[in-house]
Design a protein around this motif. Structure first.
Motif, PDB file in Angstrom:
ATOM      1  N   ASP A   1       3.807   0.575   2.610  1.00  0.00           N
ATOM      2  CA  ASP A   1       3.432  -0.265   3.747  1.00  0.00           C
ATOM      3  C   ASP A   1       3.354  -1.703   3.248  1.00  0.00           C
ATOM      4  O   ASP A   1       2.489  -2.038   2.437  1.00  0.00           O
ATOM      5  CB  ASP A   1       2.102   0.207   4.324  1.00  0.00           C
ATOM      6  CG  ASP A   1       1.780  -0.488   5.632  1.00  0.00           C
ATOM      7  OD1 ASP A   1       2.669  -0.554   6.483  1.00  0.00           O
ATOM      8  OD2 ASP A   1       0.637  -0.961   5.801  1.00  0.00           O
TER       9      ASP A   1
ATOM     10  N   ILE B   1      10.341   4.062   3.663  1.00  0.00           N
ATOM     11  CA  ILE B   1      10.221   5.465   3.251  1.00  0.00           C
ATOM     12  C   ILE B   1      10.919   5.647   1.916  1.00  0.00           C
ATOM     13  O   ILE B   1      12.113   5.343   1.772  1.00  0.00           O
ATOM     14  CB  ILE B   1      10.806   6.396   4.317  1.00  0.00           C
ATOM     15  CG1 ILE B   1      10.036   6.242   5.640  1.00  0.00           C
ATOM     16  CG2 ILE B   1      10.767   7.837   3.851  1.00  0.00           C
ATOM     17  CD1 ILE B   1      10.592   7.067   6.778  1.00  0.00           C
TER      18      ILE B   1
ATOM     19  N   SER C   1      10.983  -7.346   7.409  1.00  0.00           N
ATOM     20  CA  SER C   1       9.699  -7.341   8.105  1.00  0.00           C
ATOM     21  C   SER C   1       9.921  -7.547   9.605  1.00  0.00           C
ATOM     22  O   SER C   1      10.890  -8.176  10.033  1.00  0.00           O
ATOM     23  CB  SER C   1       8.788  -8.442   7.553  1.00  0.00           C
ATOM     24  OG  SER C   1       9.388  -9.716   7.730  1.00  0.00           O
TER      25      SER C   1
ATOM     26  N   THR D   1       3.097  -5.883   3.820  1.00  0.00           N
ATOM     27  CA  THR D   1       2.575  -6.912   4.722  1.00  0.00           C
ATOM     28  C   THR D   1       2.741  -8.281   4.067  1.00  0.00           C
ATOM     29  O   THR D   1       2.382  -8.464   2.905  1.00  0.00           O
ATOM     30  CB  THR D   1       1.084  -6.679   5.031  1.00  0.00           C
ATOM     31  OG1 THR D   1       0.914  -5.368   5.576  1.00  0.00           O
ATOM     32  CG2 THR D   1       0.567  -7.700   6.028  1.00  0.00           C
TER      33      THR D   1
ATOM     34  N   LYS E   1       5.303  -7.059   8.971  1.00  0.00           N
ATOM     35  CA  LYS E   1       5.090  -5.755   8.348  1.00  0.00           C
ATOM     36  C   LYS E   1       6.398  -4.985   8.244  1.00  0.00           C
ATOM     37  O   LYS E   1       7.345  -5.220   9.004  1.00  0.00           O
ATOM     38  CB  LYS E   1       4.081  -4.933   9.156  1.00  0.00           C
ATOM     39  CG  LYS E   1       2.676  -5.520   9.190  1.00  0.00           C
ATOM     40  CD  LYS E   1       1.745  -4.663  10.023  1.00  0.00           C
ATOM     41  CE  LYS E   1       0.322  -5.192  10.022  1.00  0.00           C
ATOM     42  NZ  LYS E   1      -0.313  -5.087   8.685  1.00  0.00           N
ATOM     43  N   ALA E   2       6.428  -4.045   7.304  1.00  0.00           N
ATOM     44  CA  ALA E   2       7.582  -3.170   7.136  1.00  0.00           C
ATOM     45  C   ALA E   2       7.108  -1.854   6.537  1.00  0.00           C
ATOM     46  O   ALA E   2       6.158  -1.825   5.749  1.00  0.00           O
ATOM     47  CB  ALA E   2       8.643  -3.814   6.251  1.00  0.00           C
ATOM     48  N   LYS E   3       7.759  -0.779   6.930  1.00  0.00           N
ATOM     49  CA  LYS E   3       7.442   0.552   6.408  1.00  0.00           C
ATOM     50  C   LYS E   3       8.687   1.110   5.745  1.00  0.00           C
ATOM     51  O   LYS E   3       9.674   1.415   6.412  1.00  0.00           O
ATOM     52  CB  LYS E   3       6.973   1.468   7.538  1.00  0.00           C
ATOM     53  CG  LYS E   3       6.658   2.892   7.097  1.00  0.00           C
ATOM     54  CD  LYS E   3       6.214   3.733   8.290  1.00  0.00           C
ATOM     55  CE  LYS E   3       5.970   5.172   7.886  1.00  0.00           C
ATOM     56  NZ  LYS E   3       5.553   6.014   9.049  1.00  0.00           N
TER      57      LYS E   3
ATOM     58  N   CYS F   1       6.647  10.027   1.486  1.00  0.00           N
ATOM     59  CA  CYS F   1       5.899   8.940   0.859  1.00  0.00           C
ATOM     60  C   CYS F   1       6.527   7.633   1.321  1.00  0.00           C
ATOM     61  O   CYS F   1       7.749   7.545   1.464  1.00  0.00           O
ATOM     62  CB  CYS F   1       5.955   9.027  -0.665  1.00  0.00           C
ATOM     63  SG  CYS F   1       5.104  10.457  -1.374  1.00  0.00           S
ATOM     64  N   TYR F   2       5.701   6.632   1.552  1.00  0.00           N
ATOM     65  CA  TYR F   2       6.260   5.364   1.988  1.00  0.00           C
ATOM     66  C   TYR F   2       5.385   4.211   1.516  1.00  0.00           C
ATOM     67  O   TYR F   2       4.220   4.381   1.161  1.00  0.00           O
ATOM     68  CB  TYR F   2       6.430   5.321   3.511  1.00  0.00           C
ATOM     69  CG  TYR F   2       5.159   5.416   4.314  1.00  0.00           C
ATOM     70  CD1 TYR F   2       4.456   4.271   4.695  1.00  0.00           C
ATOM     71  CD2 TYR F   2       4.653   6.648   4.723  1.00  0.00           C
ATOM     72  CE1 TYR F   2       3.302   4.349   5.449  1.00  0.00           C
ATOM     73  CE2 TYR F   2       3.498   6.741   5.481  1.00  0.00           C
ATOM     74  CZ  TYR F   2       2.830   5.592   5.838  1.00  0.00           C
ATOM     75  OH  TYR F   2       1.666   5.674   6.578  1.00  0.00           O
TER      76      TYR F   2
ATOM     77  N   GLN G   1       0.851  -1.184   0.000  1.00  0.00           N
ATOM     78  CA  GLN G   1       0.000   0.000   0.000  1.00  0.00           C
ATOM     79  C   GLN G   1       0.891   1.239   0.000  1.00  0.00           C
ATOM     80  O   GLN G   1       1.811   1.346   0.810  1.00  0.00           O
ATOM     81  CB  GLN G   1      -0.925   0.012   1.225  1.00  0.00           C
ATOM     82  CG  GLN G   1      -1.908   1.157   1.253  1.00  0.00           C
ATOM     83  CD  GLN G   1      -2.862   1.129   0.074  1.00  0.00           C
ATOM     84  OE1 GLN G   1      -3.364   0.079  -0.310  1.00  0.00           O
ATOM     85  NE2 GLN G   1      -3.112   2.277  -0.515  1.00  0.00           N
ATOM     86  N   HIS G   2       0.600   2.127  -0.944  1.00  0.00           N
ATOM     87  CA  HIS G   2       1.397   3.358  -1.077  1.00  0.00           C
ATOM     88  C   HIS G   2       0.743   4.486  -0.286  1.00  0.00           C
ATOM     89  O   HIS G   2      -0.454   4.728  -0.405  1.00  0.00           O
ATOM     90  CB  HIS G   2       1.506   3.750  -2.559  1.00  0.00           C
ATOM     91  CG  HIS G   2       2.359   4.957  -2.804  1.00  0.00           C
ATOM     92  ND1 HIS G   2       1.886   6.246  -2.645  1.00  0.00           N
ATOM     93  CD2 HIS G   2       3.663   5.068  -3.192  1.00  0.00           C
ATOM     94  CE1 HIS G   2       2.846   7.105  -2.935  1.00  0.00           C
ATOM     95  NE2 HIS G   2       3.931   6.412  -3.265  1.00  0.00           N
ATOM     96  N   TYR G   3       1.535   5.181   0.537  1.00  0.00           N
ATOM     97  CA  TYR G   3       1.050   6.302   1.338  1.00  0.00           C
ATOM     98  C   TYR G   3       1.795   7.579   0.946  1.00  0.00           C
ATOM     99  O   TYR G   3       3.015   7.564   0.772  1.00  0.00           O
ATOM    100  CB  TYR G   3       1.271   6.053   2.835  1.00  0.00           C
ATOM    101  CG  TYR G   3       0.295   5.073   3.450  1.00  0.00           C
ATOM    102  CD1 TYR G   3      -0.791   5.513   4.191  1.00  0.00           C
ATOM    103  CD2 TYR G   3       0.465   3.693   3.297  1.00  0.00           C
ATOM    104  CE1 TYR G   3      -1.691   4.609   4.758  1.00  0.00           C
ATOM    105  CE2 TYR G   3      -0.424   2.793   3.854  1.00  0.00           C
ATOM    106  CZ  TYR G   3      -1.497   3.261   4.584  1.00  0.00           C
ATOM    107  OH  TYR G   3      -2.387   2.378   5.138  1.00  0.00           O
TER     108      TYR G   3
END
Length: 289
Positions: free
Chosen positions: A53, A102, A93, A55, A98-100, A50-51, A41-43
């Motif tokens: 997400d 940037i 992860s 899973t 999960k991992a974020k 911008c990062y 998922q792009h935020y």
């Protein structure tokens, strides 16, 4: 001649066994690896980073379980849709799978595509997923008209054209999520790409500061886009916590003083009387002898 033929057959058999063992082990190791699902998922945070997400989950004995310590490699996809050799970076992860990640600012373009790969992992099979988003801007502000505050937001494309019929959510940021504002779960932009949402009075915030968010949530075209708007007309939160005070429901180290003093005084008094009685009994016993 016969001996030479036997030696040749033995050598051939040995080579065949070695080859079979090598390829058999490789095939077994590949088949033994676990398959897993990868979601991206792009935020985009307005005036921020911008990062991605990430899973990852696999089907284990107890249902779907997270893929821990899985290494993700992120690549930039060029305008032709081909994965380039430019590796943006890698990330692992956590215990929740999960991992974020940037995204460096130089890769945040008007239209961006990214591919995330998992390669040569010891436990999981190779996998890859891609995400593509278009750059949009949410212009959010708070205005006051006749003592009524309103959140106004406008959604525009990268070339500053309004985007109509797009769903936006408006909420007040809280610790565990957003509190919906205006009585509706979401709002649709008009032909000017705008929405207007009234703000209820009596909203509380730390030191009276309120953080409103206008969000495009998991859009196929734009990903998730968040714009923040701050205001200071909230009702200040009064801290009524007694955690650091000596009360009956405080931690052991914060026991009320009277509960420490009174019981100990009573215990000391009781032991003093008992000691005095024992001494006197001992004196009586000695005097009889």
């Amino acid at each position: 001649m016969i001996q030479t033929t036997i030696k040749y057959c033995k050598s051939s058999l040995l080579v065949f066994i070695l080859m079979f063992t090598f390829y058999g082990n490789n095939a077994f190791s590949q088949e033994d690896k676990k398959s897993f699902s990868l979601t991206i998922q792009h935020y985009r945070i307005m005036k921020g980073n911008c990062y991605l997400d990430l899973t990852s989950k696999f089907k284990g004995k107890n249902g779907f379980e997270p893929c821990k310590n899985l290494t993700f490699t992120i690549y930039k996809v060029d305008t032709t849709g081909v994965v380039s050799d430019i590796k943006i970076g890698t990330i692992k992860s956590d215990k929740n799978g999960k991992a974020k990640f940037i995204i460096p600012s130089k890769f945040n373009l008007q239209s961006a595509s990214y591919t995330v790969k998992v390669e040569n992992d010891k436990i999981f099979e190779d996998n890859e997923e891609s995400v593509s988003v278009k750059n949009v801007t949410i212009e959010a502000s708070i205005e006051k008209t006749d003592s009524i505050y309103t959140i106004k937001a406008r959604l525009v494309s990268s070339d500053n054209n309004p985007i109509a019929e797009e769903t936006l959510k408006v909420g007040l940021k809280r610790l565990f999520g957003n509190l919906a504002i205006g009585g509706e779960e979401s709002y649709t932009t008009d032909e000017d790409g705008a929405i207007s949402v009234p703000i209820d009075s009596g909203l509380t915030g730390i030191k009276g500061i309120l953080n409103f968010q206008v969000v495009i949530e998991e859009s196929e075209n734009y990903g998730t886009v968040i714009a923040n708007a701050y205001a200071n007309f909230g009702v200040p939160i009064v801290d009524k916590s007694t955690f650091d005070k000596r009360t009956m429901w405080s931690p052991p180290l914060k026991t009320p003083l009277f509960l420490l003093i009174v019981p100990n005084v009573i215990l000391i008094g009781i032991w003093t009387i008992l000691t005095f009685l024992l001494i006197n009994l001992y004196k009586i016993y000695k005097s009889k002898n």
